[in-house]
Design an enzyme around this catalytic site. Sequence first.
Site, mmCIF file in Angstrom:
data_model
loop_
_atom_site.group_PDB
_atom_site.id
_atom_site.type_symbol
_atom_site.label_atom_id
_atom_site.label_comp_id
_atom_site.label_asym_id
_atom_site.label_seq_id
_atom_site.Cartn_x
_atom_site.Cartn_y
_atom_site.Cartn_z
ATOM 1 N N ASP A 168 7.933 -1.527 -10.109
ATOM 2 C CA ASP A 168 9.224 -0.848 -10.288
ATOM 3 C C ASP A 168 9.987 -1.660 -11.325
ATOM 4 O O ASP A 168 9.376 -2.353 -12.136
ATOM 5 C CB ASP A 168 9.952 -0.796 -8.925
ATOM 6 N N LYS B 149 10.604 0.876 -0.081
ATOM 7 C CA LYS B 149 11.015 0.172 -1.304
ATOM 8 C C LYS B 149 11.133 -1.300 -0.960
ATOM 9 O O LYS B 149 11.423 -1.647 0.190
ATOM 10 C CB LYS B 149 12.366 0.707 -1.790
#
Length: 427
Positions: free
Chosen positions: A146, A106
């Site tokens: 995202d 991430k």
Amino acid sequence: MVKEFNAFEMAQRQFDAVADKLQLDAGIRDLLRWPQREYHFTIPVRMDDGSVKVFRGFRVQHNDARGPAKGGIRFHPQETVDTVRALATWMTWKCAVVDIPLGGGKGGVICDPHHLSPREQEAVCRGWVRQVARNIGPLQDVPAPDVMTNPQHMVWMLDEYEKIAGGHFPGVITGKPVEVGGSLGRTEATGYGVIYTVREALKRKKIKVEGVKASIQGFGNVAQYAAKLLIELGGSVVAVSCWDNDDRAAYTYAKADGIDADFLLSITDRFGTIDKDKAVKAGYKIEGGDDWIAKDVQVLIPAAIENQVTAETVKRVHRNVKIIAEGANGPTTPEADAVLKERGVYVIPDFLANAGGVTCSYFEQVQCNTNFFWPKVEVLQRLDQKMTSAFNAVADLADDAGEYMRDAAYMIAIQRVATACHLRGWA
Ligand code: NAD
């Protein structure tokens, strides 16, 4: 003083509980509790007014024993490295539970893109890539969009990476527009994936999908395609809900004989907000934001935001509800989860139910790496196969070992990653 919620501590606690069940030894526990690598860096950007602003960026690679790290990049003013660590950990488990050969990663930048011009956003994207270009790549770590990042951001990042790497490497990043190596079917993937798992769960419960009734929270990307596919399979959706920014409130849009998804879509904006007046004219009943959860249906699909099925709202879940498919990330609080477990509701956990998106991102990567693009029907067929077999592996373990579905999903995912680490001789 009240201790602030820390997502990474929660991810570690979840891991510890499953590690106990799996009786993992100390070495592998220590390895999987922590990210393998983290990059923290600064991104200096020349702003439109001529000043220089320095943004903080991160990339966390939690575990890549099963394949290149995979996970989105968030632009958020309240981003913290612990949130990014937690999300990277959850990506490892999500990729493992659907059995795609990818690890978990991430990234993030502390910024609010609403307050940046397109040129400034482009500079942040290119600056982020310049700082991690040596540490990402189609065979190393594959970012994606995202929270508050979009396909345009991904193209800027791809372009910067290719300038540095000197060639075409479309598999370095996913979530790109179809015109620059994106995959067909990505828009549908998460919502359809939710329904593939619901269809399989209904089979196990011996309930025919034709005639099944569902109520859905949200009417954005995930909810819209979940509703469409369920209706196509012969089911009906008696309520959806959404957030109304003008009123700063959520509403449920109910229709006892089932919504017309295409009509509702035609009166929904790009943020997933339905036009109330047009809905009322078309015979929809407007109810309170939480009323979607109280419908007399067999299937509930929370597909909006986190923390919606709570100790309070769970009391309103109708006794006829057999299945809850978590389209959203983290929609159920631990207190509500305990109640559902106790009541014997069949919960398809978020990281399994909504894994259609990352599975399609994996397909995008495969297509880019082979420079051969599949028709949409093939993408969706492969997605169905992947989601169905992932669901069945978890459901089999849950049935055989008498485990709750969420626990079974974690057990399968963590065991797969632990095995890959063992086989590599890491622990
Ligand atoms: P979206 O922004 O397209 O839609 C969100 C919807 O939820 C909108 O209709 C919004 O009005 C509604 N909403 C927001 N707050 C609400 C509230 N309090 N009550 C009722 N409705 C509310 O988002 P999305 O892409 O559909 O994602 C939904 C959830 O699914 C998120 O938790 C996201 O993290 C998760 N998810 C999405 C994907 C994907 O591919 N889109 C993949 C995995 C997980």
